[in-house]
Design a protein around this motif. Structure first.
Motif, short mmCIF file in Angstrom:
data_model
loop_
_atom_site.label_atom_id
_atom_site.label_comp_id
_atom_site.label_asym_id
_atom_site.label_seq_id
_atom_site.Cartn_x
_atom_site.Cartn_y
_atom_site.Cartn_z
N PRO A 60 0.84 -1.20 0.00
CA PRO A 60 0.00 0.00 0.00
C PRO A 60 0.87 1.25 0.00
N GLY A 61 0.27 2.33 -0.46
CA GLY A 61 1.06 3.55 -0.50
C GLY A 61 0.26 4.75 -0.95
N LEU A 62 0.97 5.77 -1.34
CA LEU A 62 0.39 7.05 -1.73
C LEU A 62 0.82 7.37 -3.16
N GLU A 63 -0.12 7.93 -3.93
CA GLU A 63 0.18 8.29 -5.31
C GLU A 63 -0.12 9.77 -5.52
N LEU A 64 0.88 10.51 -6.01
CA LEU A 64 0.72 11.92 -6.32
C LEU A 64 0.89 12.12 -7.82
N VAL A 65 -0.10 12.75 -8.43
CA VAL A 65 -0.03 13.07 -9.85
C VAL A 65 0.13 14.59 -9.97
N GLN B 125 4.89 7.63 -6.96
CA GLN B 125 4.34 6.56 -6.13
C GLN B 125 5.27 6.30 -4.96
N ALA B 126 4.70 6.19 -3.77
CA ALA B 126 5.48 5.96 -2.56
C ALA B 126 4.81 4.86 -1.75
N ILE B 127 5.58 3.84 -1.36
CA ILE B 127 5.04 2.73 -0.58
C ILE B 127 5.19 3.05 0.91
N GLY B 128 4.10 2.83 1.62
CA GLY B 128 4.05 3.09 3.06
C GLY B 128 2.59 3.17 3.48
N ASP B 129 2.36 3.34 4.75
CA ASP B 129 0.99 3.48 5.21
C ASP B 129 0.38 4.74 4.59
N PRO B 130 -0.68 4.62 3.79
CA PRO B 130 -1.18 5.78 3.03
C PRO B 130 -1.58 6.96 3.91
N GLN B 131 -2.39 6.70 4.92
CA GLN B 131 -2.85 7.79 5.76
C GLN B 131 -1.70 8.44 6.54
N ASP B 132 -0.79 7.61 7.03
CA ASP B 132 0.35 8.13 7.76
C ASP B 132 1.24 8.97 6.85
N LEU B 133 1.47 8.47 5.63
CA LEU B 133 2.29 9.21 4.68
C LEU B 133 1.65 10.56 4.34
N ARG B 134 0.34 10.53 4.09
CA ARG B 134 -0.35 11.76 3.71
C ARG B 134 -0.28 12.79 4.85
N THR B 135 -0.55 12.34 6.07
CA THR B 135 -0.54 13.27 7.21
C THR B 135 0.85 13.87 7.42
N ARG B 136 1.85 13.03 7.37
CA ARG B 136 3.21 13.53 7.60
C ARG B 136 3.67 14.43 6.46
N PHE B 137 3.35 14.03 5.23
CA PHE B 137 3.79 14.83 4.09
C PHE B 137 3.14 16.21 4.10
N THR C 238 -3.67 13.83 -4.95
CA THR C 238 -3.13 12.78 -4.09
C THR C 238 -4.21 11.73 -3.84
N SER C 239 -3.83 10.47 -3.90
CA SER C 239 -4.80 9.39 -3.67
C SER C 239 -4.13 8.24 -2.93
N ASP C 240 -4.89 7.59 -2.06
CA ASP C 240 -4.41 6.40 -1.35
C ASP C 240 -4.56 5.19 -2.25
N GLN C 241 -3.56 4.32 -2.22
CA GLN C 241 -3.57 3.11 -3.04
C GLN C 241 -3.40 1.89 -2.14
#
Length: 277
Positions: A129-134, A213-225, A247-250
């Motif tokens: 799982p991770g976060l995707e930024l376009v 694309q970044a692999i990691g906990d999506p919500q945690d990544l989004r909040t920290r970023f 930005t979207s959670d994957q």
């Protein structure tokens, strides 16, 4: 006889009598000036002696207090230093324990530290799982209608290499375990540069939109970023300069291995018992 009678009747010269009368009329003491000066000098010396004596007495009384306070400060410093050394030893012991438990967990699950290193270094493909930024250029730029802003460099509506650099660095800081830009895996040796208006990742040109694309906990990544300076920088580009970012959670992201990973200097560290470095 008249002269003798005058001397007997007028023993003090009239000039002295006039001077005495003048001093009396001016309110001055009858003491001679030299004697008055000596009296003032003696009084001043007595007062100076009293001041010096009192100062010396106060200094003798304050000396033990100052020495005691200094000793207390020294003891507090020594105590604090000892406590800090003890905490540092505790931290070192905990780090060693954590590393040992990690190795045990890898061994119990059939994992290999070498495999984990390969995953983190980019030598193997990863998924999770991770976060995707376009990120895309401003609308006018993307449609060929010219830059949305005048000037060059940061003052344009086009996504620049430094923009992607800041986004990637913000994701690394936020705890991303693996990152790819338009399918190009980023490693410790990767570089994001510009060649004219084109952006290069490891010397491979990319075209917008740029998918990070970044692999990691999506919500945690989004909040920290979002709380990082780089995340705020992306918001400024989007809100003030028209650059589009979504930005979207994957639930599942697959990031390929790095196409080229050459190590020329680094080598595995010696983990033997005799190693003291």
């Amino acid at each position: 006889m008249s002269l003798l009678t005058t001397v007997m009747n007028h023993t003090l010269d009239e000039g002295y009598a006039q001077a005495a009368a003048r001093r009396h009329s001016e309110g001055r003491s009858g003491l001679p000036r030299t004697l008055r000066a000596k009296l003032w000098l003696a009084t001043g010396l007595v007062l100076a002696g009293l001041v010096v004596t009192l100062g010396a007495a106060q200094a003798r009384e304050a000396a033990p207090t100052v020495a005691r306070e200094r000793q207390e400060l020294l003891e507090r410093v020594e105590s604090g230093t000892e406590a800090m050394d003890a905490l540092q030893q505790e931290v070192d012991a905990l780090r060693t324990e954590v590393a040992a438990r990690q190795r045990d967990l890898l061994s119990d699950s059939g994992g290999d530290p070498g495999e984990l290193t390969a995953l983190l270094a980019g030598a193997d493909a990863v998924q999770g799982p991770g976060l995707e930024l376009v990120i895309n250029d401003a609308k006018g730029v993307a449609e060929g209608g010219g830059d949305a802003r005048e000037g060059s460099g940061f003052d344009t509506g086009r996504v620049r290499d430094r923009d992607l650099q800041r986004v990637v660095n913000g994701l690394w800081t936020s705890g991303a375990e693996a990152i790819a830009v338009n399918g190009q895996r980023l490693t410790a040796l990767s570089a994001i540069r510009a060649a004219g208006d084109a952006i290069l990742v490891d010397n491979r040109p990319l075209v917008p939109p740029y998918t990070v694309q970044a692999i990691g906990d999506p919500q945690d990544l989004r909040t920290r970023f979002d709380s990082t300076v780089d995340g705020q920088y992306l918001n400024v580009l989007r809100d003030n300069y028209g650059i589009r970012a979504a930005t979207s959670d994957q639930q599942e992201i697959r990031i390929p291995a790095a196409t080229s990973l050459t190590v020329r200097t680094a080598r595995p560290a010696d983990t033997g018992e005799g190693n003291t470095q």
